[in-house]
Design an enzyme around this catalytic site. Structure first.
Site, short mmCIF file in Angstrom:
data_model
loop_
_atom_site.label_atom_id
_atom_site.label_comp_id
_atom_site.label_asym_id
_atom_site.label_seq_id
_atom_site.Cartn_x
_atom_site.Cartn_y
_atom_site.Cartn_z
N VAL A 1 -36.61 -9.09 42.25
CA VAL A 1 -36.54 -10.45 41.74
C VAL A 1 -35.94 -10.47 40.33
CG1 VAL A 1 -37.90 -12.50 41.14
CG2 VAL A 1 -38.53 -11.13 43.14
N ASP B 1 -32.69 -20.08 45.75
CA ASP B 1 -31.43 -20.84 45.84
C ASP B 1 -31.33 -21.52 47.21
OD1 ASP B 1 -30.41 -19.61 43.28
OD2 ASP B 1 -30.66 -17.83 44.51
N ARG C 1 -33.64 -24.46 47.33
CA ARG C 1 -33.10 -25.56 46.53
C ARG C 1 -32.05 -26.33 47.32
NH1 ARG C 1 -32.39 -21.74 41.17
NH2 ARG C 1 -34.35 -22.33 40.12
N HIS D 1 -27.15 -13.85 43.17
CA HIS D 1 -28.11 -14.78 42.57
C HIS D 1 -27.66 -15.03 41.13
CE1 HIS D 1 -31.61 -16.86 41.22
NE2 HIS D 1 -31.75 -15.98 40.25
P1 NAI Z 1 -41.52 -13.18 32.12
O1 NAI Z 1 -40.81 -12.71 30.91
O2 NAI Z 1 -42.55 -14.26 32.00
O3 NAI Z 1 -42.26 -11.94 32.81
C1 NAI Z 1 -41.64 -10.71 32.99
C2 NAI Z 1 -42.70 -9.64 32.78
O4 NAI Z 1 -42.11 -8.39 33.11
C3 NAI Z 1 -43.20 -9.54 31.35
O5 NAI Z 1 -44.62 -9.68 31.33
C4 NAI Z 1 -42.77 -8.15 30.90
O6 NAI Z 1 -43.70 -7.53 30.04
C5 NAI Z 1 -42.65 -7.43 32.23
N1 NAI Z 1 -41.78 -6.25 32.21
C6 NAI Z 1 -40.64 -6.08 31.50
N2 NAI Z 1 -40.13 -4.85 31.73
C7 NAI Z 1 -40.97 -4.25 32.60
C8 NAI Z 1 -40.99 -2.96 33.20
N3 NAI Z 1 -40.05 -2.05 32.91
N4 NAI Z 1 -42.00 -2.68 34.04
C9 NAI Z 1 -42.96 -3.58 34.31
N5 NAI Z 1 -43.01 -4.81 33.75
C10 NAI Z 1 -42.02 -5.13 32.92
O7 NAI Z 1 -40.39 -13.57 33.17
P2 NAI Z 1 -40.51 -14.35 34.55
O8 NAI Z 1 -40.28 -15.80 34.33
O9 NAI Z 1 -41.75 -13.94 35.25
O10 NAI Z 1 -39.21 -13.80 35.30
C11 NAI Z 1 -39.11 -12.43 35.66
C12 NAI Z 1 -37.72 -12.09 36.13
O11 NAI Z 1 -37.38 -12.81 37.31
C13 NAI Z 1 -36.60 -12.40 35.13
O12 NAI Z 1 -35.68 -11.32 35.15
C14 NAI Z 1 -35.95 -13.63 35.71
O13 NAI Z 1 -34.60 -13.75 35.29
C15 NAI Z 1 -36.07 -13.33 37.18
N6 NAI Z 1 -35.93 -14.48 38.09
C16 NAI Z 1 -35.28 -14.28 39.28
C17 NAI Z 1 -35.17 -15.28 40.23
C18 NAI Z 1 -34.46 -15.04 41.51
O14 NAI Z 1 -34.32 -16.02 42.26
N7 NAI Z 1 -33.98 -13.85 41.84
C19 NAI Z 1 -35.75 -16.61 39.97
C20 NAI Z 1 -36.43 -16.73 38.70
C21 NAI Z 1 -36.51 -15.68 37.81
#
Ligand code: NAI
Length: 326
Positions: free
Chosen positions: A129, A159, A162, A187
């Site tokens: 993700v 997507d 949506r 994505h």
């Molecule tokens: P967030 O920043 O709230 O949470 C991400 C978490 O990952 C943080 O708590 C961080 O400490 C942790 N993290 C960072 N590096 C890490 C590692 N090496 N190992 C384990 N944990 C680690 O972000 P959110 O909103 O939860 O989004 C997470 C990711 O999902 C982002 O990259 C975002 O761009 C992506 N995303 C992808 C979507 C998709 O449709 N493919 C849709 C929405 C978000």
């Protein structure tokens, strides 16, 4: 079933995980009798916050949740994993270019690949993700040789959902009455939300959306930029709908689905997309973690142009990722 499914979530103290964990624990994804063990991975500075999340999971008193592990060690988190949802990633900061984002994320997914390859269950299914999701999945796959490529996918179901929701809104029907929508490619804002063959309650949607020209001017950019619209309105990214889409993706993939859905999967040459990238296709989920890419779709010149553009972006990301690795 009596066996316990081990599900690992990375980035478990983050926004998406906070919306996702209840779905994983409450039986709505893996089935109403499937017991679950959750393995939560975070980076060390986020472990105190993760402890709070674990307290809330305990306080949910979920009948099917048998245990929760909290760790910053991938080899502990991925141990005996049946399902791994890789949400954690290095976030895109203001002014960061795609290649800077890749430079931060390639080493993370390379390291997690080694751990998964070594300690996960042999039939593990992995959903990526964290962005750039398609290319992170490609990197993961190339460093986890014992995991069949088809057992790794990246999320484009948000997507897809949506696009389905917008078509349903315009047609005045509920989402399950919409068929034939899919997401091609990355994505990212180059994704191609394809409605050229879509129907709502059996009727073609193209006329309802104002024809191809209007789809190009309005519908496609709306879906491509929907994530940015949510951030603008909420001040935070679309975590709730992302979590719902993750649940949908896992349910379709693991238990099967009568509808055609979108998943980013290793390209196999279908529709002229060369091998080596993770590309979102329309897929049919057959159950038990098996799927097939839908074949035989007539791709017209309108769609071809978009599909080629998003494939070109993924090939460029692949080159950049390989440059980081070199
Ligand atoms: P967030 O920043 O709230 O949470 C991400 C978490 O990952 C943080 O708590 C961080 O400490 C942790 N993290 C960072 N590096 C890490 C590692 N090496 N190992 C384990 N944990 C680690 O972000 P959110 O909103 O939860 O989004 C997470 C990711 O999902 C982002 O990259 C975002 O761009 C992506 N995303 C992808 C979507 C998709 O449709 N493919 C849709 C929405 C978000």
């Amino acid at each position: 079933t009596d066996s316990v499914l081990t599900v690992c979530i990375t980035g478990a103290a983050g926004q998406i995980a906070y919306s996702l964990l209840p779905h994983l624990a409450n039986g709505c994804i893996f089935g109403p009798t499937q017991r679950v063990a959750l393995h939560l991975l975070e980076i060390a500075p986020a472990l105190p916050a993760l402890a709070g999340v674990a307290m809330e999971l305990a306080d949910g008193a979920y009948p099917l949740l048998v245990s929760v592990v909290q760790t910053s060690d991938p080899t502990v988190a991925f141990a005996r994993a049946d399902v791994a949802v890789l949400v954690g990633a290095f976030p895109r900061r203001a002014g960061m270019e795609r290649k800077d984002l890749l430079a931060k994320n390639v080493p993370i997914f390379k390291a997690q690949a080694h751990a998964l390859n070594t300690v996960a269950n042999s039939g593990v299914r992995v959903l990526v993700v964290g962005n750039p999701a398609n290319t992170n999945a490609m990197v993961l796959s190339s460093f986890a040789p014992s995991i069949p490529k088809k057992h790794i996918s990246a999320l484009t179901r948000l997507d897809h959902n949506r696009a389905v929701a917008e078509v349903a809104r315009v047609a005045g029907v509920q989402a399950p009455s919409v068929d034939g929508v899919c997401i091609w490619g990355n994505h990212s804002s180059s994704q191609y939300p394809d409605v050229t063959r879509a129907v709502a309650a059996g009727k073609p949607v193209l006329p309802m959306l104002g024809g191809l020209e209007n789809v190009a001017e309005t519908f496609i950019p709306m879906i491509q930029k929907r994530g940015a619209s949510v951030i603008k309105a909420r001040g935070l990214s679309s975590a709730m709908s992302a979590a719902t889409a993750i649940g949908d993706h896992l349910r379709s993939w693991l238990t099967g689905d009568s509808a055609v859905v979108s998943m980013a999967v290793p390209s196999d040459g279908s529709y002229g997309i060369k091998e080596g990238i993770f590309f979102s296709y329309p897929v049919r989920c057959l159950g038990a973690g098996e799927y097939e890419i839908v074949q035989g779709i007539e791709v017209d010149s309108f769609s071809r142009k978009y599909i080629e553009a998003t494939a070109a972006e993924l090939n460029a990301e692949r080159e950049e990722a390989l440059a980081v690795l070199a």
